[in-house]
Design a protein around this motif. Structure first.
Motif, PDB file in Angstrom:
ATOM      1  N   LEU A   1       0.738  -1.289  -0.076  1.00  0.00           N
ATOM      2  CA  LEU A   1       0.140   0.043  -0.093  1.00  0.00           C
ATOM      3  C   LEU A   1       0.883   1.471  -0.058  1.00  0.00           C
ATOM      4  CD1 LEU A   1      -2.377  -1.126   2.698  1.00  0.00           C
ATOM      5  CD2 LEU A   1      -2.689  -1.471   0.308  1.00  0.00           C
ATOM      6  N   ASP A   2       0.523   2.145  -0.655  1.00  0.00           N
ATOM      7  CA  ASP A   2       1.064   3.727  -0.742  1.00  0.00           C
ATOM      8  C   ASP A   2       0.889   4.180   0.791  1.00  0.00           C
ATOM      9  OD1 ASP A   2       2.146   5.917  -1.402  1.00  0.00           O
ATOM     10  OD2 ASP A   2       0.564   6.785  -2.213  1.00  0.00           O
ATOM     11  N   ILE A   3       2.125   4.373   1.364  1.00  0.00           N
ATOM     12  CA  ILE A   3       2.031   5.082   2.868  1.00  0.00           C
ATOM     13  C   ILE A   3       1.248   6.337   2.874  1.00  0.00           C
ATOM     14  CG2 ILE A   3       3.377   5.857   4.635  1.00  0.00           C
ATOM     15  CD1 ILE A   3       3.552   2.709   3.911  1.00  0.00           C
ATOM     16  N   SER A   4       1.163   7.265   1.757  1.00  0.00           N
ATOM     17  CA  SER A   4       0.563   8.420   1.925  1.00  0.00           C
ATOM     18  C   SER A   4      -0.884   8.429   1.750  1.00  0.00           C
ATOM     19  CB  SER A   4       1.107   9.426   1.036  1.00  0.00           C
ATOM     20  OG  SER A   4       0.964   8.964  -0.262  1.00  0.00           O
ATOM     21  N   THR A   5      -1.470   7.254   1.289  1.00  0.00           N
ATOM     22  CA  THR A   5      -2.991   7.253   0.790  1.00  0.00           C
ATOM     23  C   THR A   5      -3.619   6.162   1.562  1.00  0.00           C
ATOM     24  OG1 THR A   5      -2.398   6.064  -1.169  1.00  0.00           O
ATOM     25  CG2 THR A   5      -2.643   8.396  -1.376  1.00  0.00           C
ATOM     26  N   LEU A   6      -3.552   4.891   0.920  1.00  0.00           N
ATOM     27  CA  LEU A   6      -4.334   4.007   1.376  1.00  0.00           C
ATOM     28  C   LEU A   6      -3.984   3.426   2.642  1.00  0.00           C
ATOM     29  CD1 LEU A   6      -4.630   1.499  -1.834  1.00  0.00           C
ATOM     30  CD2 LEU A   6      -6.267   3.029  -0.802  1.00  0.00           C
ATOM     31  N   PHE A   7      -2.505   3.450   3.030  1.00  0.00           N
ATOM     32  CA  PHE A   7      -2.095   3.057   4.429  1.00  0.00           C
ATOM     33  C   PHE A   7      -2.513   4.184   5.604  1.00  0.00           C
ATOM     34  CE2 PHE A   7       0.604   2.773   7.845  1.00  0.00           C
ATOM     35  CZ  PHE A   7       1.230   1.527   7.981  1.00  0.00           C
ATOM     36  N   THR A   8      -2.672   5.273   5.049  1.00  0.00           N
ATOM     37  CA  THR A   8      -3.279   6.263   5.981  1.00  0.00           C
ATOM     38  C   THR A   8      -4.747   6.169   6.251  1.00  0.00           C
ATOM     39  OG1 THR A   8      -1.493   7.710   5.524  1.00  0.00           O
ATOM     40  CG2 THR A   8      -3.260   8.676   6.709  1.00  0.00           C
ATOM     41  N   GLN A   9      -5.533   5.797   5.015  1.00  0.00           N
ATOM     42  CA  GLN A   9      -7.052   5.629   5.418  1.00  0.00           C
ATOM     43  C   GLN A   9      -7.303   4.687   6.258  1.00  0.00           C
ATOM     44  OE1 GLN A   9      -8.309   5.420   1.205  1.00  0.00           O
ATOM     45  NE2 GLN A   9      -7.436   7.213   0.614  1.00  0.00           N
ATOM     46  N   ILE A  10      -6.613   3.269   5.837  1.00  0.00           N
ATOM     47  CA  ILE A  10      -6.750   2.145   6.768  1.00  0.00           C
ATOM     48  C   ILE A  10      -6.706   2.318   8.080  1.00  0.00           C
ATOM     49  CG2 ILE A  10      -6.042  -0.136   7.405  1.00  0.00           C
ATOM     50  CD1 ILE A  10      -5.268  -0.658   4.387  1.00  0.00           C
ATOM     51  N   CYS A  11      -5.590   3.332   8.528  1.00  0.00           N
ATOM     52  CA  CYS A  11      -5.349   3.416  10.153  1.00  0.00           C
ATOM     53  C   CYS A  11      -6.643   4.276  10.446  1.00  0.00           C
ATOM     54  CB  CYS A  11      -4.015   4.196   9.902  1.00  0.00           C
ATOM     55  SG  CYS A  11      -2.580   3.193   9.544  1.00  0.00           S
ATOM     56  N   GLY A  12      -7.302   4.722   9.779  1.00  0.00           N
ATOM     57  CA  GLY A  12      -8.635   5.655  10.381  1.00  0.00           C
ATOM     58  C   GLY A  12      -9.703   4.938  10.348  1.00  0.00           C
ATOM     59  N   ARG A  13      -9.744   3.579   9.934  1.00  0.00           N
ATOM     60  CA  ARG A  13     -11.044   3.063   9.894  1.00  0.00           C
ATOM     61  C   ARG A  13     -11.511   2.221  11.298  1.00  0.00           C
ATOM     62  NH1 ARG A  13     -10.440  -0.074   4.073  1.00  0.00           N
ATOM     63  NH2 ARG A  13     -10.531   1.844   2.829  1.00  0.00           N
TER      64      ARG A  13
ATOM     65  N   GLN B   1       8.483   9.617   7.031  1.00  0.00           N
ATOM     66  CA  GLN B   1       8.584  10.790   6.023  1.00  0.00           C
ATOM     67  C   GLN B   1       7.054  11.331   6.416  1.00  0.00           C
ATOM     68  OE1 GLN B   1       9.951   9.964   2.499  1.00  0.00           O
ATOM     69  NE2 GLN B   1      11.876  10.569   3.001  1.00  0.00           N
ATOM     70  N   HIS B   2       6.141  10.226   6.954  1.00  0.00           N
ATOM     71  CA  HIS B   2       4.571  10.572   7.066  1.00  0.00           C
ATOM     72  C   HIS B   2       4.151  10.586   8.353  1.00  0.00           C
ATOM     73  CE1 HIS B   2       4.787   9.436   2.726  1.00  0.00           C
ATOM     74  NE2 HIS B   2       3.931  10.297   2.696  1.00  0.00           N
ATOM     75  N   ASP B   3       5.147  11.169   9.354  1.00  0.00           N
ATOM     76  CA  ASP B   3       5.035  11.387  10.806  1.00  0.00           C
ATOM     77  C   ASP B   3       4.515  10.073  11.656  1.00  0.00           C
ATOM     78  OD1 ASP B   3       5.926  13.978  10.234  1.00  0.00           O
ATOM     79  OD2 ASP B   3       3.614  14.317   9.727  1.00  0.00           O
ATOM     80  N   TYR B   4       4.849   8.994  10.934  1.00  0.00           N
ATOM     81  CA  TYR B   4       4.555   7.531  11.958  1.00  0.00           C
ATOM     82  C   TYR B   4       5.950   7.200  12.721  1.00  0.00           C
ATOM     83  CZ  TYR B   4       0.632   6.470   8.966  1.00  0.00           C
ATOM     84  OH  TYR B   4      -0.445   6.590   8.353  1.00  0.00           O
TER      85      TYR B   4
END
Length: 281
Positions: A15-27, A136-139
Motif C-alpha cells: 500500500l502507498d503510505i501517503s494514501t491507502l495506508f493512512t486511510q486504513i489506519c483511520g477505519r 516521512q509521513h510522521d509515523y
C-alpha cells in the motif's frame, strides 16, 4: 487493533503510505489501540538494477511516443480516422485508448505506473526503505525482527560480523523451506549474507557443515581447504597457499618461512621437505 499485512510476492498487498495506508489506519474507531498499528510485511524481490529515475524517464518517453502517435492518427480526416481505427483490432500502445473515434492518451495511467514502481521497487524493497517512508509521513516506528544479522547488515553493510555467526545463520536458512507467508523468504535472507561474504556460500557448498565446524570456522583454514579441492596442479595450489599464508611486504625469518612452507606441503599431502630456495623458484 489494526493489522496491515503486506506480502512482497503480491503487489496488491503493498500500500502507498501517503494514501491507502493512512486511510486504513483511520477505519478502526473507538479502540484503545487506535494509536497503534501492526504492520507485518515481507520485502519485495525486484532487481535494483533499474532506479526510480530510470523508470520515470522511460515512462515519460513512452508517454511522449503515445501522444505523438495519437496526434498523428487524430490529425486524419474524420472519415479516414474512423476507417483506420476500425481496422485496428486493439490498440497496442501504452496509455492510449479509443474514445469517440479518437485516440485519447491517459497520462494518469503513466503516473500510476510510476507510483506502483516506487511502492514495489523502493518503499517495500527493505525494511530500511519502508521505515524511512513511514517516518516521512510522521509515523513513529518500533521495528521488531527475528533476524539480527539481516537487520545489522542492512543498517550497516560494512558491519563486522564473525564468520561463524554468518555461516551458522546461513545453515539455518538453508534448512528452512518457503512458507505461505514469511517476513523475508530464506532465499532473500541468504542472498544478503552471500553479498556480504561470498566465502560463506562457497564453504557451505564445497566443504559442508561438518568440515567447516572441524576447521573451527577459521577463515584461513577454510580458504586453504578450498584451494586443496581445486582441480589444478600442485604447484599452482602451493602458490595460492603461499599468497594466503605469507604476509606481504614484511621480512620473514628463514626458519619461519620454511616452517610455513612445510605446513603447506603437508596439508597438500606432498612428500617434500621445505627449503628456503623453494620460495625463490
Amino acid at each position: 487493533m489494526t493489522f496491515i499485512v503486506s506480502d512482497g510476492r503480491k503487489a496488491h498487498t503493498q500500500l502507498d503510505i501517503s494514501t491507502l495506508f493512512t486511510q486504513i489506519c483511520g477505519r478502526v474507531r473507538n479502540s484503545r489501540y487506535k494509536t497503534q498499528i501492526i504492520l507485518v510485511y515481507s520485502s519485495t524481490k525486484y532487481s535494483s538494477a533499474v532506479t526510480l529515475d530510470d523508470f520515470v524517464k522511460a515512462t515519460q518517453r513512452t508517454l511522449a511516443e503515445a501522444k505523438s502517435y495519437a496526434a498523428e492518427i487524430n490529425s486524419l480526416s474524420e472519415a479516414a480516422r474512423i476507417k483506420t481505427l476500425s481496422k485496428i483490432p486493439y490498440i497496442n500502445e501504452q496509455y492510449v485508448r479509443i474514445e469517440d473515434n479518437k485516440l485519447v492518451v491517459d497520462k494518469n495511467l503513466a503516473n500510476i505506473d510510476i507510483v506502483n514502481f516506487k511502492i514495489c521497487h523502493q518503499i517495500y524493497a527493505t525494511y530500511i526503505t519502508l521505515t524511512k517512508e513511514l517516518r516521512q509521513h510522521d509515523y513513529k516506528i518500533k521495528v521488531q525482527t527475528y533476524d539480527y544479522i539481516r537487520e545489522k547488515l542492512e543498517k550497516q553493510p560494512s558491519a563486522r560480523i564473525p564468520f561463524k555467526d554468518l555461516f551458522n545463520e546461513y545453515c539455518r536458512l538453508k534448512s528452512q523451506t518457503e512458507s505461505f507467508f514469511v517476513v523475508d523468504s530464506p532465499a532473500q535472507q541468504r542472498a544478503v549474507i552471500e553479498r556480504r561474504n561470498p566465502l560463506v556460500k562457497q564453504a557451505y557448498e564445497q566443504l559442508g557443515i561438518e568440515k567447516v565446524k572441524a576447521l573451527k570456522y577459521h577463515v584461513g583454514n577454510i580458504r586453504r581447504e578450498l584451494v586443496k579441492g581445486l582441480k589444478i596442479g600442485s604447484d599452482y595450489k602451493i602458490v595460492k597457499m603461499i599468497d594466503m599464508r605469507f604476509q606481504k611486504q614484511e621480512p620473514i625469518p628463514r626458519s619461519q618461512a620454511k616452517e610455513n612452507l612445510q605446513a603447506i606441503y603437508d596439508s597438500l599431502g606432498l612428500k617434500r621437505t621445505a627449503k628456503a630456495t623453494d620460495l625463490a623458484k
